[in-house]
Enzyme design. Structure first.
Site, PDB file in Angstrom:
ATOM      1  N   ASP A 141       0.850  -1.192   0.000  1.00  0.00           N
ATOM      2  CA  ASP A 141       0.000   0.000   0.000  1.00  0.00           C
ATOM      3  C   ASP A 141       0.890   1.248   0.000  1.00  0.00           C
ATOM      4  OD1 ASP A 141      -3.186   0.601   0.985  1.00  0.00           O
ATOM      5  OD2 ASP A 141      -1.726   2.230   1.269  1.00  0.00           O
ATOM      6  N   ILE A 142       0.464   2.261  -0.741  1.00  0.00           N
ATOM      7  CA  ILE A 142       1.263   3.489  -0.868  1.00  0.00           C
ATOM      8  C   ILE A 142       1.285   4.283   0.450  1.00  0.00           C
ATOM      9  CG2 ILE A 142      -0.542   5.106  -1.622  1.00  0.00           C
ATOM     10  CD1 ILE A 142       1.383   5.944  -3.899  1.00  0.00           C
ATOM     11  N   ASN A 164     -12.942  -2.961   2.037  1.00  0.00           N
ATOM     12  CA  ASN A 164     -13.873  -1.842   2.185  1.00  0.00           C
ATOM     13  C   ASN A 164     -14.800  -1.799   0.974  1.00  0.00           C
ATOM     14  OD1 ASN A 164     -12.761  -0.779   4.631  1.00  0.00           O
ATOM     15  ND2 ASN A 164     -11.043   0.029   3.452  1.00  0.00           N
ATOM     16  N   VAL A 198     -10.737   3.337  -3.927  1.00  0.00           N
ATOM     17  CA  VAL A 198     -10.302   2.809  -5.228  1.00  0.00           C
ATOM     18  C   VAL A 198     -11.344   1.799  -5.702  1.00  0.00           C
ATOM     19  CG1 VAL A 198      -8.515   1.603  -6.523  1.00  0.00           C
ATOM     20  CG2 VAL A 198      -7.861   3.161  -4.673  1.00  0.00           C
ATOM     21  N   HIS A 208     -10.267  -4.846  -3.660  1.00  0.00           N
ATOM     22  CA  HIS A 208      -8.961  -5.149  -3.078  1.00  0.00           C
ATOM     23  C   HIS A 208      -9.132  -5.575  -1.630  1.00  0.00           C
ATOM     24  CE1 HIS A 208      -9.849  -0.838  -2.752  1.00  0.00           C
ATOM     25  NE2 HIS A 208      -9.273  -0.866  -1.558  1.00  0.00           N
ATOM     26  N   HIS A 241      -7.047  -5.564   1.889  1.00  0.00           N
ATOM     27  CA  HIS A 241      -5.884  -5.085   2.640  1.00  0.00           C
ATOM     28  C   HIS A 241      -5.436  -6.208   3.563  1.00  0.00           C
ATOM     29  CE1 HIS A 241      -6.808  -0.621   2.074  1.00  0.00           C
ATOM     30  NE2 HIS A 241      -7.987  -1.161   1.791  1.00  0.00           N
TER      31      HIS A 241
HETATM   32  P1  DGP Z   1      -9.686   1.693   0.197  1.00  0.00           P
HETATM   33  O1  DGP Z   1     -10.039   2.794   1.165  1.00  0.00           O
HETATM   34  O2  DGP Z   1     -10.045   0.338   0.769  1.00  0.00           O
HETATM   35  O3  DGP Z   1     -10.245   1.940  -1.186  1.00  0.00           O
HETATM   36  O4  DGP Z   1      -8.106   1.728   0.128  1.00  0.00           O
HETATM   37  C1  DGP Z   1      -7.357   2.024  -1.008  1.00  0.00           C
HETATM   38  C2  DGP Z   1      -5.910   1.910  -0.640  1.00  0.00           C
HETATM   39  O5  DGP Z   1      -5.157   2.033  -1.826  1.00  0.00           O
HETATM   40  C3  DGP Z   1      -5.390   2.973   0.314  1.00  0.00           C
HETATM   41  O6  DGP Z   1      -4.939   2.326   1.514  1.00  0.00           O
HETATM   42  C4  DGP Z   1      -4.234   3.639  -0.404  1.00  0.00           C
HETATM   43  C5  DGP Z   1      -3.939   2.688  -1.543  1.00  0.00           C
HETATM   44  N1  DGP Z   1      -3.507   3.336  -2.775  1.00  0.00           N
HETATM   45  C6  DGP Z   1      -4.133   4.348  -3.420  1.00  0.00           C
HETATM   46  N2  DGP Z   1      -3.478   4.672  -4.543  1.00  0.00           N
HETATM   47  C7  DGP Z   1      -2.412   3.829  -4.615  1.00  0.00           C
HETATM   48  C8  DGP Z   1      -1.363   3.654  -5.558  1.00  0.00           C
HETATM   49  O7  DGP Z   1      -1.260   4.351  -6.573  1.00  0.00           O
HETATM   50  N3  DGP Z   1      -0.444   2.693  -5.277  1.00  0.00           N
HETATM   51  C9  DGP Z   1      -0.535   1.899  -4.161  1.00  0.00           C
HETATM   52  N4  DGP Z   1       0.429   0.992  -3.983  1.00  0.00           N
HETATM   53  N5  DGP Z   1      -1.515   2.030  -3.254  1.00  0.00           N
HETATM   54  C10 DGP Z   1      -2.440   2.980  -3.487  1.00  0.00           C
END
Ligand code: DGP
Length: 126
Positions: A40-41, A98, A107, A111, A113
């Site tokens: 996760d970023i 989520n 997003v 996905h 986590h």
């Molecule tokens: P959610 O709230 O469940 O939709 O979490 C989306 C997650 O995605 C959040 O923890 C941050 C992560 N995220 C968003 N953009 C990027 C990206 O470009 N790269 C990566 N590795 N993670 C990302």
């Protein structure tokens, strides 16, 4: 970023779709026919990995309604495999999916986590 409306059709311009197509980079930890896993970023635990299916699904709801049994089995096995590979079975970990605004989904590609590496406290803060 706006919360995802989980009733909307899949948008192939979402960030994870771009990562799957190789248009955006990711720090990959695992990949197979069914799933891609990457860091996760914005990690919220010492280990915070996202596992995404290869197919176009908005949410867990969409995935479980539309994906084949093979895709669902392959994806679930990948989630388990990643937690195992990261050494997160014995100390424990938390897997979260989520869906929609109340859960803060941002997003619009399903996905899971996987978080771990320290005691994670209560599942849902008061
Ligand atoms: P959610 O709230 O469940 O939709 O979490 C989306 C997650 O995605 C959040 O923890 C941050 C992560 N995220 C968003 N953009 C990027 C990206 O470009 N790269 C990566 N590795 N993670 C990302």
């Amino acid at each position: 970023m706006n919360a995802v409306d989980p009733t909307q059709p899949y948008d192939d311009q979402n960030i994870f779709a771009k990562i799957l197509r190789g248009e955006l980079p990711c720090e990959k930890v695992y990949e197979d026919e069914w799933a891609l896993a990457f860091h996760d970023i914005g990690p919220q635990a010492p280990i915070h990995i996202l596992v995404i299916p290869k197919g176009p699904y908005v949410s867990l709801d969409d995935f479980t309604a539309k994906a084949s049994d093979e895709e669902i089995a392959g994806f679930c096995r990948a989630v388990g495999r990643v937690a195992r590979d990261q050494g997160l079975v014995e100390p424990g970990n938390r897997s979260i999916a989520n869906t929609g605004p109340d859960a803060g989904q941002i997003v619009a590609h399903f996905h899971v986590h996987i978080c771990g590496g320290r005691p994670l406290g209560r599942m849902i803060p008061e």
